[in-house]
Design a protein around this motif. Structure first.
Motif, short mmCIF file in Angstrom:
data_model
loop_
_atom_site.label_atom_id
_atom_site.label_comp_id
_atom_site.label_asym_id
_atom_site.label_seq_id
_atom_site.Cartn_x
_atom_site.Cartn_y
_atom_site.Cartn_z
N PRO A 83 -2.36 12.16 4.54
CA PRO A 83 -2.30 12.24 6.01
C PRO A 83 -3.51 11.64 6.75
O PRO A 83 -3.33 10.89 7.71
N ALA A 84 -4.72 11.93 6.32
CA ALA A 84 -5.90 11.41 7.03
C ALA A 84 -6.00 9.89 6.91
O ALA A 84 -6.38 9.21 7.88
N VAL A 85 -5.67 9.37 5.74
CA VAL A 85 -5.73 7.92 5.54
C VAL A 85 -4.61 7.24 6.31
O VAL A 85 -4.81 6.20 6.95
N GLU A 86 -3.42 7.83 6.29
CA GLU A 86 -2.30 7.27 7.04
C GLU A 86 -2.62 7.24 8.53
O GLU A 86 -2.34 6.25 9.23
N LYS A 87 -3.24 8.29 9.03
CA LYS A 87 -3.62 8.35 10.45
C LYS A 87 -4.60 7.23 10.79
O LYS A 87 -4.46 6.57 11.83
N LEU A 88 -5.57 6.98 9.92
CA LEU A 88 -6.53 5.89 10.13
C LEU A 88 -5.83 4.53 10.16
O LEU A 88 -6.13 3.69 11.02
N ILE A 89 -4.90 4.33 9.25
CA ILE A 89 -4.14 3.07 9.20
C ILE A 89 -3.36 2.88 10.50
O ILE A 89 -3.35 1.79 11.07
N ILE A 90 -2.75 3.95 10.98
CA ILE A 90 -1.96 3.87 12.22
C ILE A 90 -2.86 3.65 13.43
O ILE A 90 -2.57 2.79 14.28
N ILE A 91 -3.94 4.42 13.52
CA ILE A 91 -4.86 4.29 14.66
C ILE A 91 -5.45 2.88 14.74
O ILE A 91 -5.60 2.31 15.82
N SER A 92 -5.76 2.31 13.59
CA SER A 92 -6.32 0.96 13.57
C SER A 92 -5.24 -0.11 13.67
O SER A 92 -5.54 -1.30 13.62
N GLN A 93 -3.99 0.31 13.80
CA GLN A 93 -2.81 -0.55 13.94
C GLN A 93 -2.58 -1.46 12.74
O GLN A 93 -1.95 -2.51 12.85
N ASN A 146 2.11 -3.91 4.41
CA ASN A 146 3.33 -3.35 3.87
C ASN A 146 2.97 -1.96 3.34
O ASN A 146 2.18 -1.85 2.40
N VAL A 147 3.52 -0.91 3.96
CA VAL A 147 3.19 0.46 3.58
C VAL A 147 4.46 1.15 3.09
O VAL A 147 5.51 1.05 3.72
N SER A 148 4.32 1.86 1.97
CA SER A 148 5.45 2.55 1.36
C SER A 148 5.08 4.00 1.07
O SER A 148 3.91 4.33 0.92
N ASP A 149 6.09 4.84 0.95
CA ASP A 149 5.85 6.26 0.68
C ASP A 149 5.51 6.55 -0.78
O ASP A 149 4.74 7.45 -1.07
N LEU A 160 0.87 -1.17 0.00
CA LEU A 160 0.00 0.00 0.00
C LEU A 160 0.90 1.22 0.00
O LEU A 160 1.85 1.29 0.78
N TYR A 161 0.63 2.16 -0.90
CA TYR A 161 1.48 3.36 -0.91
C TYR A 161 0.71 4.60 -1.32
O TYR A 161 -0.43 4.52 -1.77
N GLY A 162 1.35 5.76 -1.11
CA GLY A 162 0.75 7.04 -1.45
C GLY A 162 -0.30 7.49 -0.45
O GLY A 162 -1.26 8.17 -0.82
N LEU A 163 -0.12 7.14 0.81
CA LEU A 163 -1.13 7.49 1.81
C LEU A 163 -1.13 8.99 2.10
O LEU A 163 -0.10 9.56 2.41
#
Length: 118
Positions: free
Chosen positions: A83-93, A99-102, A78-81
């Protein structure tokens, strides 16, 4: 059209073109992912750089892709997150599961390294 799908050498690139990955488009994404796998693909790069919002149905579609790849001994990145989507991914652990990439070049590099390991 909400998605762009490009078959590449060794993987399929799926780009979400809609700014929202929610209940309106997540079921269609799941269907497309299942179709891609039914055609024999096991490696997926999912580009979310246009997506600024994701809800639980969007997360569910992402997890379907991850599960399909894993079950086929493939790789999901998964890439190109945004900020709001990245935050959701992190909050939901899910950052510990996925696999997350920039960006695409890092995602492709990760894909190539994973293929060597498989």
């Amino acid at each position: 059209m909400d998605f762009k799908i490009d078959k590449k050498d060794g993987y399929t690139l799926v780009q979400v073109l809609n700014s929202r990955l929610d209940t309106h488009i997540a079921p269609e994404l799941k269907s497309k992912l299942v179709l891609i796998f039914s055609e024999g693909e096991k490696n997926i790069l999912l580009n979310l750089d246009a997506c600024t919002y994701c809800d639980s149905s969007g997360l569910s579609a992402i997890l379907v892709a991850n599960r399909l790849c894993k079950n086929a001994n493939g790789t999901f990145v998964l890439y190109g997150l945004q900020p709001a989507v990245e935050k959701l991914i992190i909050i939901s652990q899910l950052d510990t599961v996925l696999n997350v990439s920039d960006n695409l070049s890092v995602a492709e590099s990760f894909m190539n390294n994973s293929e060597i390991e498989n």
